[in-house]
Design an enzyme around this catalytic site. Structure first.
Site, PDB file in Angstrom:
ATOM      1  N   TYR A   1      41.980  65.733  49.753  1.00  0.00           N
ATOM      2  CA  TYR A   1      41.970  64.279  49.503  1.00  0.00           C
ATOM      3  C   TYR A   1      43.332  63.683  49.830  1.00  0.00           C
ATOM      4  O   TYR A   1      43.433  62.678  50.545  1.00  0.00           O
ATOM      5  CB  TYR A   1      41.617  64.022  48.030  1.00  0.00           C
ATOM      6  CG  TYR A   1      41.579  62.556  47.666  1.00  0.00           C
ATOM      7  CD1 TYR A   1      40.543  61.736  48.089  1.00  0.00           C
ATOM      8  CD2 TYR A   1      42.574  61.989  46.855  1.00  0.00           C
ATOM      9  CE1 TYR A   1      40.497  60.391  47.747  1.00  0.00           C
ATOM     10  CE2 TYR A   1      42.534  60.642  46.505  1.00  0.00           C
ATOM     11  CZ  TYR A   1      41.496  59.849  46.951  1.00  0.00           C
ATOM     12  OH  TYR A   1      41.462  58.520  46.614  1.00  0.00           O
TER      13      TYR A   1
ATOM     14  N   PRO B   1      32.646  54.339  38.929  1.00  0.00           N
ATOM     15  CA  PRO B   1      31.613  55.333  38.623  1.00  0.00           C
ATOM     16  C   PRO B   1      32.009  56.754  39.024  1.00  0.00           C
ATOM     17  O   PRO B   1      31.794  57.711  38.271  1.00  0.00           O
ATOM     18  CB  PRO B   1      30.412  54.832  39.423  1.00  0.00           C
ATOM     19  CG  PRO B   1      30.605  53.347  39.454  1.00  0.00           C
ATOM     20  CD  PRO B   1      32.082  53.148  39.599  1.00  0.00           C
TER      21      PRO B   1
ATOM     22  N   ARG C   1      34.112  62.534  38.035  1.00  0.00           N
ATOM     23  CA  ARG C   1      35.189  63.548  38.153  1.00  0.00           C
ATOM     24  C   ARG C   1      35.663  64.001  36.777  1.00  0.00           C
ATOM     25  O   ARG C   1      35.940  65.180  36.576  1.00  0.00           O
ATOM     26  CB  ARG C   1      36.369  62.981  38.954  1.00  0.00           C
ATOM     27  CG  ARG C   1      36.079  62.792  40.430  1.00  0.00           C
ATOM     28  CD  ARG C   1      37.334  62.481  41.221  1.00  0.00           C
ATOM     29  NE  ARG C   1      37.846  61.149  41.044  1.00  0.00           N
ATOM     30  CZ  ARG C   1      37.329  60.045  41.603  1.00  0.00           C
ATOM     31  NH1 ARG C   1      36.266  60.138  42.386  1.00  0.00           N
ATOM     32  NH2 ARG C   1      37.867  58.857  41.405  1.00  0.00           N
TER      33      ARG C   1
HETATM   34  P1  NAD Z   1      33.268  55.151  43.984  1.00  0.00           P
HETATM   35  O1  NAD Z   1      33.798  56.469  44.467  1.00  0.00           O
HETATM   36  O2  NAD Z   1      32.735  55.102  42.596  1.00  0.00           O
HETATM   37  O3  NAD Z   1      32.140  54.620  44.958  1.00  0.00           O
HETATM   38  C1  NAD Z   1      32.192  54.941  46.315  1.00  0.00           C
HETATM   39  C2  NAD Z   1      31.165  54.110  47.078  1.00  0.00           C
HETATM   40  O4  NAD Z   1      31.213  54.568  48.426  1.00  0.00           O
HETATM   41  C3  NAD Z   1      29.735  54.257  46.575  1.00  0.00           C
HETATM   42  O5  NAD Z   1      29.136  52.988  46.449  1.00  0.00           O
HETATM   43  C4  NAD Z   1      29.079  55.074  47.701  1.00  0.00           C
HETATM   44  O6  NAD Z   1      27.695  54.816  47.853  1.00  0.00           O
HETATM   45  C5  NAD Z   1      29.892  54.643  48.908  1.00  0.00           C
HETATM   46  N1  NAD Z   1      29.834  55.602  50.006  1.00  0.00           N
HETATM   47  C6  NAD Z   1      29.894  56.949  49.931  1.00  0.00           C
HETATM   48  N2  NAD Z   1      29.749  57.494  51.143  1.00  0.00           N
HETATM   49  C7  NAD Z   1      29.606  56.467  52.020  1.00  0.00           C
HETATM   50  C8  NAD Z   1      29.381  56.380  53.413  1.00  0.00           C
HETATM   51  N3  NAD Z   1      29.287  57.493  54.169  1.00  0.00           N
HETATM   52  N4  NAD Z   1      29.259  55.151  53.974  1.00  0.00           N
HETATM   53  C9  NAD Z   1      29.344  54.032  53.231  1.00  0.00           C
HETATM   54  N5  NAD Z   1      29.536  54.052  51.889  1.00  0.00           N
HETATM   55  C10 NAD Z   1      29.657  55.259  51.305  1.00  0.00           C
HETATM   56  O7  NAD Z   1      34.369  54.014  44.178  1.00  0.00           O
HETATM   57  P2  NAD Z   1      35.942  54.046  43.927  1.00  0.00           P
HETATM   58  O8  NAD Z   1      36.330  55.162  42.987  1.00  0.00           O
HETATM   59  O9  NAD Z   1      36.312  52.670  43.583  1.00  0.00           O
HETATM   60  O10 NAD Z   1      36.568  54.457  45.343  1.00  0.00           O
HETATM   61  C11 NAD Z   1      36.607  53.533  46.415  1.00  0.00           C
HETATM   62  C12 NAD Z   1      37.781  53.882  47.324  1.00  0.00           C
HETATM   63  O11 NAD Z   1      38.992  53.810  46.573  1.00  0.00           O
HETATM   64  C13 NAD Z   1      37.732  55.278  47.916  1.00  0.00           C
HETATM   65  O12 NAD Z   1      38.228  55.265  49.236  1.00  0.00           O
HETATM   66  C14 NAD Z   1      38.663  56.068  47.014  1.00  0.00           C
HETATM   67  O13 NAD Z   1      39.221  57.193  47.643  1.00  0.00           O
HETATM   68  C15 NAD Z   1      39.719  55.014  46.738  1.00  0.00           C
HETATM   69  N6  NAD Z   1      40.511  55.272  45.547  1.00  0.00           N
HETATM   70  C16 NAD Z   1      39.907  55.355  44.325  1.00  0.00           C
HETATM   71  C17 NAD Z   1      40.686  55.624  43.205  1.00  0.00           C
HETATM   72  C18 NAD Z   1      40.077  55.741  41.826  1.00  0.00           C
HETATM   73  O14 NAD Z   1      40.757  56.221  40.917  1.00  0.00           O
HETATM   74  N7  NAD Z   1      38.862  55.318  41.619  1.00  0.00           N
HETATM   75  C19 NAD Z   1      42.081  55.802  43.337  1.00  0.00           C
HETATM   76  C20 NAD Z   1      42.654  55.695  44.601  1.00  0.00           C
HETATM   77  C21 NAD Z   1      41.860  55.429  45.701  1.00  0.00           C
END
Ligand code: NAD
Length: 241
Positions: free
Chosen positions: A142, A178, A183
């Site tokens: 990641y 979500p 996780r």
């Molecule tokens: P999440 O992981 O809960 O949701 C991810 C969404 O991505 C879902 O709606 C899923 O259906 C969609 N998805 C998955 N595969 C896909 C594909 N192939 N094509 C299109 N959509 C797809 O949401 P989150 O935790 O808010 O994460 C969103 C972004 O933020 C990600 O890139 C993640 O790496 C990044 N991020 C999250 C965090 C955190 O702590 N939540 C921290 C840093 C970065």
């Protein structure tokens, strides 16, 4: 209405950070195309054009983005692989890089010609503070993929800075979504895992998706007109050390 008159295209807008960004963009007056792998998650995004889009499908992505011709592209789709380098397989590596990096490579290839033709645009890539800014335990693949997002962002920003296109990335710390709860559950003791994840931030809490969306509004709007090629950290102080 900080985004009035702008069209925006958001990937992974079904839940978490992407959903909060799509909602904030709608509130700020943008014309929004909201996409996600799972179309049912897009329900309730009233006023947006919503459809299923798998960001790993290059042809579908190219067609959808060329049709939407957005002023603002938000690349939010991403996946967290858990484990050290010794827990990771080639398939894990390929999956993470295809979803987290290659998808942004394709969406930017699709959006740039139109943005250049129309005189500019803003691209907002979602990276993470975990990667090249801080190392997080069990986030080898990641972190490498999100470090690549920062590199991709800077490179494209530099190459198109004279064309009016700005490219920035957002590097969130731990954010309530979500998949974060999935996780935490996967770590065995949910409450203990949650306390450990809260403690990573000197602010002592997990961020909200809305807090990330505020930054995405700024980067998508003309308020950030003098900003490009930057990794914008928003992490409750995690990276301060
Ligand atoms: P999440 O992981 O809960 O949701 C991810 C969404 O991505 C879902 O709606 C899923 O259906 C969609 N998805 C998955 N595969 C896909 C594909 N192939 N094509 C299109 N959509 C797809 O949401 P989150 O935790 O808010 O994460 C969103 C972004 O933020 C990600 O890139 C993640 O790496 C990044 N991020 C999250 C965090 C955190 O702590 N939540 C921290 C840093 C970065």
């Amino acid at each position: 209405m900080r985004l009035k008159g702008k069209t925006a295209f958001v990937t992974a807008a079904g839940q978490g950070i992407g959903r909060a960004i799509a909602e904030a963009y709608l509130r700020e007056g943008a014309t929004v195309t909201a996409t996600d792998l799972k179309a049912d998650l897009l329900e309730g995004l009233d006023g947006a054009t919503c459809f299923a889009l798998d960001v790993t499908d290059k042809d579908a992505v190219t067609e959808a983005i060329r049709n939407a011709a957005p002023d603002v592209l938000v690349n939010c789709a991403g996946f967290v692989h858990g484990g050290t380098i010794l827990d990771a397989t080639d398939a894990d590596f390929d999956f993470a890089f295809t979803l987290n990096v290659r998808s942004q490579f394709h969406t930017m290839q699709a959006v740039l010609p139109g943005m250049i033709e129309r005189g500019g645009g803003s691209i907002v890539n979602i990276a993470s503070v975990a990667g090249s800014i801080v190392a997080a335990p069990n986030r080898c693949i990641y972190g490498a993929s999100k470090a690549a997002v920062i590199g991709l962002t800077k490179s494209v920003a530099l190459d198109f800075v004279t064309k009016g296109v700005r490219v920035n990335c957002i590097c969130p710390g731990t954010v309530d979504s979500p998949s974060l709860h999935d996780r935490l559950r996967a770590m065995g003791d949910y409450d203990e895992a949650r306390r450990a994840f809260e403690a990573r931030q000197p602010m002592g809490r997990i961020g909200t998706a809305e807090e990330i969306a505020h930054l995405a509004v700024y980067l998508g709007s003309d308020e950030s007109a003098f900003t490009t090629g930057q990794a914008h950290v928003i992490d409750g102080g995690w990276a301060v050390g």
